[in-house]
Design an enzyme around this catalytic site. Structure first.
Site, PDB file in Angstrom:
ATOM      1  N   TYR A  87      21.752   9.025   2.501  1.00  0.00           N
ATOM      2  CA  TYR A  87      20.389   9.332   2.038  1.00  0.00           C
ATOM      3  C   TYR A  87      20.411  10.534   1.090  1.00  0.00           C
ATOM      4  O   TYR A  87      19.727  11.533   1.288  1.00  0.00           O
ATOM      5  CB  TYR A  87      19.482   9.621   3.227  1.00  0.00           C
ATOM      6  N   TYR A 205      23.515  -3.750   3.374  1.00  0.00           N
ATOM      7  CA  TYR A 205      23.669  -2.807   4.485  1.00  0.00           C
ATOM      8  C   TYR A 205      25.134  -2.635   4.861  1.00  0.00           C
ATOM      9  O   TYR A 205      25.588  -1.521   5.140  1.00  0.00           O
ATOM     10  CB  TYR A 205      22.866  -3.280   5.697  1.00  0.00           C
ATOM     11  N   VAL A 254      -7.156   0.049  -4.667  1.00  0.00           N
ATOM     12  CA  VAL A 254      -7.105  -0.515  -6.012  1.00  0.00           C
ATOM     13  C   VAL A 254      -7.125  -2.029  -5.861  1.00  0.00           C
ATOM     14  O   VAL A 254      -6.192  -2.626  -5.323  1.00  0.00           O
ATOM     15  CB  VAL A 254      -5.863  -0.036  -6.784  1.00  0.00           C
ATOM     16  N   SER A 300       3.506  -2.597   1.505  1.00  0.00           N
ATOM     17  CA  SER A 300       3.782  -1.628   2.563  1.00  0.00           C
ATOM     18  C   SER A 300       4.030  -2.375   3.856  1.00  0.00           C
ATOM     19  O   SER A 300       3.314  -3.328   4.185  1.00  0.00           O
ATOM     20  CB  SER A 300       2.598  -0.675   2.739  1.00  0.00           C
ATOM     21  N   THR A 524      14.702   2.239   4.042  1.00  0.00           N
ATOM     22  CA  THR A 524      15.290   3.572   4.143  1.00  0.00           C
ATOM     23  C   THR A 524      14.510   4.526   3.248  1.00  0.00           C
ATOM     24  O   THR A 524      14.029   4.142   2.177  1.00  0.00           O
ATOM     25  CB  THR A 524      16.761   3.587   3.692  1.00  0.00           C
TER      26      THR A 524
END
EC number: 4.2.1.-
Length: 569
Positions: A87, A205, A254, A300, A524
């Site tokens: 990360y 992954y 929106v 999302s 992630t």
């Protein structure tokens, strides 16, 4: 990336999650923008990295359970396990902003300081009735498992389109044994993969997390924030950006686009947005001038999520999702922006249920510590069934819990405990409560958890004997139904997600978990931050050579040798 190179001086952010906040930080710090030239529109100010008192969430747009009978305790729809090794963009971002809880530290220093003092070492990763704690270091592969997994690891980036529209189940169709290995039980519950998920994403992954593959049974590569991710990551970002003059306008949806009419159907220029007030339903049109970039988080995993409480199950919300709906409208106009239905029209592949349990004393926590033999903050405990529960008539994980280091919230009282858990397959039947997990109240989920713990309790005595006392100690348990929690893993082709910078776009960029980036794995904070970084550098005219360098452990001979040895343990 074939987007038209057009430097801007203002930005509208659609969505106030991590990726767009990252974009704003990079625009300000590396692009030398003035914060007052950046405006966020979102239904909330946290995105999927949430966490707080239940009362903070009861009136948010996505909660359809009104009025809630019990608003005590805490809730986090999900949680994040970090990994410093991979990360790198996230840690670069957090090093740029101050912590809000630890004076004199950056948010990254705060996390490193906490993690150095509370290293993860899970000794009860998998548990099963009749066996207790399983020796998960033995991954359980046979030669066919090893062969197929090695093919994924050795497949170069240039060939990953061979896995377009191939699910994990299809990839291993001649090797059902894979789904009976300790490796699979840990991998599916650590990352929330399902058999219906994308083999292409599994390949990514295996490449990006290949180092962690060698030590997955103890999760020693997992790094954690001091508190929940909202208070340790998102709140520092909000405070920093507000201090820079950035405008946040929440409770806004929106609803539609206004695009420039051009002779070429793939030339994308946003000229306006139709925005609805989530509380009043009133709409307004916001003009987008030629000097303004539009940075859009197109989907999302917490869209359409719903909450229950101790005596109420989380209701199903059949909404397509506000951000995905806007993405879909863009794809109806332009043909190179992906296929949102691949991710948001197959709940059977993407849904799961989580819960956040709050107690008024440490009785329940101490029982879990006794049974798992480890302190809070080390664990992702997954409870493996003793009988077949899958369509292939195989055993699988019933549920998983994360026992956080306490406190998990800054306002949590010393006598309170907060823990989190989830059901990856919410329509499976409970073992101790005779109904599907998705239909359970918070109390029933707690009863199911006590039942699973009772099967692996080494004694003396059994947690089931103290069920009433443990239930009485719970002040609330909030179930959260998330229809799209694993949508980013849904089976797909590489072209089903738009590039961060679509070809022939003059002012529109895509960020988040549904934007395509070379090599990056999704679900992630790393991929989320990097997408925002790319968008920011593009619109600020910062050379892409300045992007944080991505490590490639999948090309490191020592790491590959270590992974090979692990396969034969």
């Amino acid at each position: 990336m074939g987007a038209l190179f057009m430097v801007k001086s203002k930005a509208i952010m659609i969505g106030a999650g991590l990726s767009n906040m990252a974009a704003a930080v990079y625009l300000i710090q590396d692009g030398h923008w003035d914060g007052k030239d950046i405006t966020f529109y979102g239904v909330d100010m946290h995105g999927a990295n949430d966490g707080g008192a239940t009362t903070d969430f009861t009136n948010e747009y996505w909660n359809k359970n009104h009025p809630m009978a019990n608003t005590t305790g805490y809730v986090a729809r999900g949680g994040r396990m970090l990994n410093y090794r991979t990360y790198v963009d996230l840690m670069d971002l957090l090093d740029r902003i101050p912590s809000v809880t630890e004076p004199g530290m950056t948010a990254a220093e705060d996390t490193r300081d906490f993690d150095a003092k509370h290293r993860t070492y899970d000794i009860a990763r998998l548990m099963q009735g009749g066996k207790g704690i399983i020796n998960a270091g033995k991954l359980g592969f046979n030669n066919k498992d090893r062969t197929l997994l090695t093919k994924l690891i050795m497949m170069p980036d240039s060939e990953e389109t061979k896995l377009d529209n191939v699910s994990i189940a299809e990839y291993f169709k001649d090797d059902p044994h894979m789904f009976q290995t300790n490796f699979w039980y840990m991998w599916e519950t650590t990352f929330a993969f399902r058999t219906q998920s994308s083999a292409q994403e599994l390949r990514r992954y295996m490449h990006q997390m290949i180092y962690e593959f060698t030590q997955i049974e103890h999760l020693v590569g997992v790094n954690r924030t001091r508190y929940n991710q909202f208070e340790s990551m998102i709140l520092p970002l909000i405070k920093y950006l507000q201090g820079q003059g950035v405008t946040f306008i929440d409770n806004k949806i929106v609803k539609d686009w206004q695009f420039k009419d051009t002779p070429m159907q793939d030339e994308i220029t946003v000229t306006g947005l139709v925005i609805e007030d989530a509380q009043t339903g009133e709409t307004e049109e916001v003009e987008v001038d030629e000097d303004t970039a539009v940075i859009f988080t197109n989907g999302s995993i917490t869209d359409s999520a719903t909450m229950g409480d101790y005596n109420t199950p989380a209701p199903e919300n059949m909404d397509y999702g506000v951000s995905a709906s806007l993405w879909k409208k863009a794809t109806e106009r332009f043909y190179n922006l992906g296929t949102p239905d691949k991710f948001f029209n197959d709940r059977n592949a993407s849904e799961w249920v989580s819960f956040t349990l709050t107690t008024k004393n440490h009785l329940f926590l101490n029982e879990i510590v006794r049974i798992t033999t480890q302190e809070p903050g080390n664990a992702l405990n997954s409870f493996l069934s003793t009988t077949p529960i899958t369509p292939l008539n195989q055993k699988d994980v019933n549920m998983s819990i994360v026992v956080h280091h306490q406190p998990h919230f800054t306002t949590q009282q010393p006598n309170e405990t907060v823990l989190w858990g989830y059901f990856l397959y919410p329509r499976r039947q409970g073992e101790f409560v005779n109904k599907p997990y998705i239909k359970m109240t918070g109390k029933e989920m707690a009863q199911e958890l006590i039942g699973q713990l009772s099967k692996v309790d080494p004694g003396p005595g059994n947690i089931k004997d103290k069920e009433k006392e443990n239930l009485d100690s719970i002040v609330n348990n909030i179930p959260v139904y998330m229809p799209y929690a694993s949508a980013l893993f849904n089976n797909r082709a590489k072209s089903d997600r738009p590039e961060v910078l679509p070809k022939h776009s003059t002012n529109l960029a895509f960020t988040g978990e549904f934007a395509e980036q070379p090599y990056q794995m999704i679900f992630t904070e790393q991929s989320a931050v990097r997408s925002g970084e790319i968008a920011a550098y593009h619109f600020a005219g910062v050379p892409m050579d300045n992007l944080v360098k991505t490590p490639r452990y999948d090309k490191d001979p020592k790491t590959l040798l270590k992974a090979t040895k692990k396969m034969f343990d």
